[in-house]
Design a protein around this motif. Sequence first.
Motif, mmCIF file in Angstrom:
data_model
loop_
_atom_site.group_PDB
_atom_site.id
_atom_site.type_symbol
_atom_site.label_atom_id
_atom_site.label_comp_id
_atom_site.label_asym_id
_atom_site.label_seq_id
_atom_site.Cartn_x
_atom_site.Cartn_y
_atom_site.Cartn_z
ATOM 1 N N LYS A 48 0.840 -1.212 0.000
ATOM 2 C CA LYS A 48 0.000 0.000 0.000
ATOM 3 C C LYS A 48 0.872 1.258 0.000
ATOM 4 N N LYS A 49 1.959 1.228 0.765
ATOM 5 C CA LYS A 49 2.857 2.378 0.814
ATOM 6 C C LYS A 49 3.549 2.594 -0.532
ATOM 7 N N ALA A 50 3.981 1.495 -1.163
ATOM 8 C CA ALA A 50 4.642 1.613 -2.467
ATOM 9 C C ALA A 50 3.683 2.167 -3.513
ATOM 10 N N MET A 51 2.440 1.739 -3.453
ATOM 11 C CA MET A 51 1.434 2.235 -4.399
ATOM 12 C C MET A 51 1.191 3.728 -4.179
ATOM 13 N N LYS A 52 1.119 4.121 -2.914
ATOM 14 C CA LYS A 52 0.895 5.529 -2.578
ATOM 15 C C LYS A 52 2.041 6.409 -3.078
ATOM 16 N N GLU A 53 3.270 5.858 -3.064
ATOM 17 C CA GLU A 53 4.450 6.601 -3.526
ATOM 18 C C GLU A 53 4.651 6.495 -5.041
ATOM 19 N N GLY A 54 3.760 5.793 -5.728
ATOM 20 C CA GLY A 54 3.870 5.644 -7.180
ATOM 21 C C GLY A 54 4.980 4.712 -7.609
ATOM 22 N N LEU A 55 5.301 3.727 -6.756
ATOM 23 C CA LEU A 55 6.427 2.826 -7.031
ATOM 24 C C LEU A 55 5.998 1.375 -7.238
ATOM 25 N N ALA A 56 4.697 1.154 -7.425
ATOM 26 C CA ALA A 56 4.203 -0.213 -7.548
ATOM 27 C C ALA A 56 4.805 -0.945 -8.744
ATOM 28 N N ASP A 57 5.225 -0.206 -9.780
ATOM 29 C CA ASP A 57 5.813 -0.847 -10.958
ATOM 30 C C ASP A 57 7.317 -1.061 -10.810
ATOM 31 N N LYS A 58 7.910 -0.518 -9.752
ATOM 32 C CA LYS A 58 9.361 -0.635 -9.539
ATOM 33 C C LYS A 58 9.718 -1.624 -8.435
ATOM 34 N N ILE A 59 8.798 -1.801 -7.481
ATOM 35 C CA ILE A 59 9.061 -2.666 -6.336
ATOM 36 C C ILE A 59 8.091 -3.838 -6.351
ATOM 37 N N ALA A 60 8.646 -5.044 -6.239
ATOM 38 C CA ALA A 60 7.834 -6.254 -6.084
ATOM 39 C C ALA A 60 8.076 -6.809 -4.690
ATOM 40 N N PHE A 61 7.027 -7.294 -4.041
ATOM 41 C CA PHE A 61 7.168 -7.901 -2.721
ATOM 42 C C PHE A 61 6.821 -9.385 -2.819
ATOM 43 N N ALA A 62 7.665 -10.217 -2.226
ATOM 44 C CA ALA A 62 7.487 -11.662 -2.353
ATOM 45 C C ALA A 62 7.687 -12.359 -1.013
ATOM 46 N N HIS A 63 6.862 -13.364 -0.755
ATOM 47 C CA HIS A 63 6.982 -14.167 0.460
ATOM 48 C C HIS A 63 8.154 -15.130 0.285
#
Length: 249
Positions: free
Chosen positions: A101-116
């Motif tokens: 949610k924080k990455a999306m808010k900062e406009g970085l959803a296309d640059k950062i991937a989060f993985a378990h």
Amino acid sequence: MDYPQQHIKPYDNKGGKAEQVERMFNNIAHAYDTLNHTLSLGIDRHWRRKAIEWLRPFKPKRIMDAATGTGDFAILACQELKPERLTGIDISEGMMDVARKKAMKEGLADKIAFAHEDCAALSFADCSFDAVTIAFGVRNFEDLDKGLAEMYRVLKPEGHLVILELTTPDKFPMKQLFTLYAKVVIPLLGKLISKDGNAYHYLPNTIRVFPQGEIMKGIIAKAGFEEVEFRRLTFGICTLYMATKTSLI
């Protein structure tokens, strides 16, 4: 090798440390950022910037942020270092939900991937990243040697490792003041804000026994890293470790 913090668990003796740490962070994810900044008096932001400044000259294009938690370090590294891709990994989906949610808010959803991912058994191929970072998570590893070996494996030759970890000051009066703060203030505020008293008894206990300074430097070197350095920050409350992978092996 067996290290003292590997036997300290957030809850009871049932189940492995990794399983309990995952449960703990899922429980406190909603309050983690508030607690983190409150307990460190906001100085944690300064520590992250110090780590990023050390990495800046190397211009890493692909970065893995291990034990990424709620993504503070991953987001700052993406903003400051401008990598092509940054992958944040963690065993807690609850923490990463906050991070996404924080990455999306900062406009970085296309640059950062989060993985378990479990740091002791990463799914990435050898030599996948130019830099591996980990802020305030290495003491939670169930197997420290295995976690460092995996980070070494996924780094490219001439890749860099950066570790930020909370440590115990070794000089008077900060040592005595920090001991009091860790034993009294951290558990009290932790219980009030997160409603999970166990989590914030676990935190100071792991800081107290975790290898630090020259000892931690030797453990990092044993995993294969070279040019290992460390720098104590804010009177030794936090330590920045820096290292390089210089070969394919």
